[in-house]
Design an enzyme around this catalytic site. Sequence first.
Site, mmCIF file in Angstrom:
data_model
loop_
_atom_site.group_PDB
_atom_site.id
_atom_site.type_symbol
_atom_site.label_atom_id
_atom_site.label_comp_id
_atom_site.label_asym_id
_atom_site.label_seq_id
_atom_site.Cartn_x
_atom_site.Cartn_y
_atom_site.Cartn_z
ATOM 1 N N LYS A 125 0.791 -1.231 0.000
ATOM 2 C CA LYS A 125 0.000 0.000 0.000
ATOM 3 C C LYS A 125 0.829 1.290 0.000
ATOM 4 O O LYS A 125 0.372 2.346 0.413
ATOM 5 C CB LYS A 125 -1.006 0.045 1.168
ATOM 6 C CG LYS A 125 -1.796 -1.211 1.421
ATOM 7 C CD LYS A 125 -2.227 -1.965 0.199
ATOM 8 C CE LYS A 125 -3.274 -1.291 -0.650
ATOM 9 N NZ LYS A 125 -3.502 -2.085 -1.905
ATOM 10 N N SER A 164 -4.977 2.623 4.021
ATOM 11 C CA SER A 164 -5.146 1.997 2.713
ATOM 12 C C SER A 164 -5.237 0.472 2.873
ATOM 13 O O SER A 164 -6.076 -0.196 2.266
ATOM 14 C CB SER A 164 -3.962 2.378 1.820
ATOM 15 O OG SER A 164 -4.056 1.750 0.571
ATOM 16 N N HIS A 199 7.333 -7.394 -2.245
ATOM 17 C CA HIS A 199 7.188 -6.871 -0.884
ATOM 18 C C HIS A 199 8.240 -7.498 0.040
ATOM 19 O O HIS A 199 8.144 -7.376 1.263
ATOM 20 C CB HIS A 199 5.804 -7.217 -0.308
ATOM 21 C CG HIS A 199 4.655 -6.475 -0.928
ATOM 22 N ND1 HIS A 199 4.729 -5.158 -1.313
ATOM 23 C CD2 HIS A 199 3.379 -6.863 -1.199
ATOM 24 C CE1 HIS A 199 3.545 -4.778 -1.797
ATOM 25 N NE2 HIS A 199 2.724 -5.795 -1.750
HETATM 26 N N1 PPS Z 1 -1.643 7.114 -9.758
HETATM 27 C C1 PPS Z 1 -1.807 7.061 -8.437
HETATM 28 N N2 PPS Z 1 -1.794 8.189 -7.713
HETATM 29 C C2 PPS Z 1 -1.964 8.160 -6.370
HETATM 30 N N3 PPS Z 1 -2.167 7.026 -5.655
HETATM 31 C C3 PPS Z 1 -2.198 5.873 -6.347
HETATM 32 C C4 PPS Z 1 -2.009 5.824 -7.753
HETATM 33 N N4 PPS Z 1 -2.089 4.519 -8.131
HETATM 34 C C5 PPS Z 1 -2.330 3.810 -7.009
HETATM 35 N N5 PPS Z 1 -2.396 4.610 -5.941
HETATM 36 C C6 PPS Z 1 -2.693 4.257 -4.539
HETATM 37 O O1 PPS Z 1 -1.712 3.406 -3.996
HETATM 38 C C7 PPS Z 1 -2.322 2.577 -2.987
HETATM 39 C C8 PPS Z 1 -2.097 1.130 -3.341
HETATM 40 O O2 PPS Z 1 -0.779 0.826 -2.961
HETATM 41 P P1 PPS Z 1 0.032 -0.360 -3.621
HETATM 42 O O3 PPS Z 1 -0.044 -0.274 -5.077
HETATM 43 O O4 PPS Z 1 1.377 -0.352 -3.011
HETATM 44 O O5 PPS Z 1 -0.791 -1.637 -3.121
HETATM 45 S S1 PPS Z 1 -0.262 -3.136 -3.182
HETATM 46 O O6 PPS Z 1 0.767 -3.271 -2.150
HETATM 47 O O7 PPS Z 1 0.256 -3.428 -4.509
HETATM 48 O O8 PPS Z 1 -1.454 -3.950 -2.858
HETATM 49 C C9 PPS Z 1 -3.811 2.930 -2.983
HETATM 50 O O9 PPS Z 1 -3.938 3.955 -2.002
HETATM 51 P P2 PPS Z 1 -5.323 4.353 -1.301
HETATM 52 O O10 PPS Z 1 -6.158 4.996 -2.362
HETATM 53 O O11 PPS Z 1 -4.937 5.332 -0.228
HETATM 54 O O12 PPS Z 1 -5.925 3.122 -0.741
HETATM 55 C C10 PPS Z 1 -3.978 3.446 -4.401
HETATM 56 O O13 PPS Z 1 -5.117 4.230 -4.604
#
Ligand code: PPS
Length: 309
Positions: free
Chosen positions: A45, A130, A100
């Site tokens: 996340k 998240s 991870h």
């Molecule tokens: N383009 C862009 N801009 C801003 N934020 C973004 C973007 N793409 C993914 N996200 C946000 O990243 C969060 C997901 O984290 P991860 O991709 O690390 O998740 S995972 O570990 O692969 O399951 C998750 O955060 P939250 O929205 O706070 O839940 C996603 O919405």
Amino acid sequence: MEPPKKYLFKYKEFYFSVETSPEYVASLEDFEIKDSDIFIATYPKSGTVWTQNILSLIIHEGHRNGTENVETMERIPWLEYRTKNRDYTVLPSPRVFATHLPYYLLPRDLRNKRGRIIYVTRNPKDVMVSYYHFSKYMSTLEEIPDFNLFMERFLAGKVLASSWLDHVAGWYSHAEDFNILFVTYEEMKKDLRSAVLKICNFLGKKLSEEEVDSVVRQATFENMRKDPRANYENLPDDIALKNKGSFLRKGTVGDWKNIMTVAQNERFDKLPAIYDYLLPHIFIDSLSQVTHPSFNAMQQLAQGLPLRR
Ligand SMILES: Nc1ncnc2c1ncn2[C@@H]1O[C@H](COP(=O)(O)OS(=O)(=O)O)[C@@H](OP(=O)(O)O)[C@H]1O
């Protein structure tokens, strides 16, 4: 209390989803790395799929100009969760993987500075929030509807990928062992173009102004949500419970303030020496939303820390 075995297993003090196995994880020590390999390493996340999409856009012209319709998961597979038993040795160069893994479970070659690693961090409170929503959305994770309970599990490191602190501190304190670039979710949010250029520079990839513009445009939260290659909407219905949310949920900085109570925030800030331990290692932007007695005083000092160590 240990997390239910139905969802997680522990290998060398680290919690994995049962979608992989201890034998496969153990075998990764010998996973052969090519100099051209790139790894996106994160605690869950923290911005993994965002960085995956940025790399797909930077590396593949066909992804940038829309002539190639390859989904993120296809392009950038997970190292420790080998879906469909794919043969990673035959992937085209540069191979890009997401992981991870904690620093100590990586393939040996990476520790000998073969390949490149981009390690992405995010404010731990936003990570936790998240994660809380994500655990309701994914059937492969245990749903803990009570946020307070989830927070206790998160702080105790009894979730997939274990403790946020151990993960981040481990990676930062072993930075010298790797060919590594540190990027924060918050800096990508603040100035995506600069973050893209920083990544290009680390990868030795030269893009024109227009190409960089195109990467930035397609990597915004709003555009990624609309891009079926990048929005993870194609996850099977029995894995992603679409009526309970979405992978790209909110994409903001500071969402923790909408859910955490004052008491929960104080409890979080009382983590044993968390910030004092991290401050020498971590780039401050990812903690910029955090409140802690010693935090503000040290913030000034830490601002001079280089992003790439
Ligand atoms: N383009 C862009 N801009 C801003 N934020 C973004 C973007 N793409 C993914 N996200 C946000 O990243 C969060 C997901 O984290 P991860 O991709 O690390 O998740 S995972 O570990 O692969 O399951 C998750 O955060 P939250 O929205 O706070 O839940 C996603 O919405």
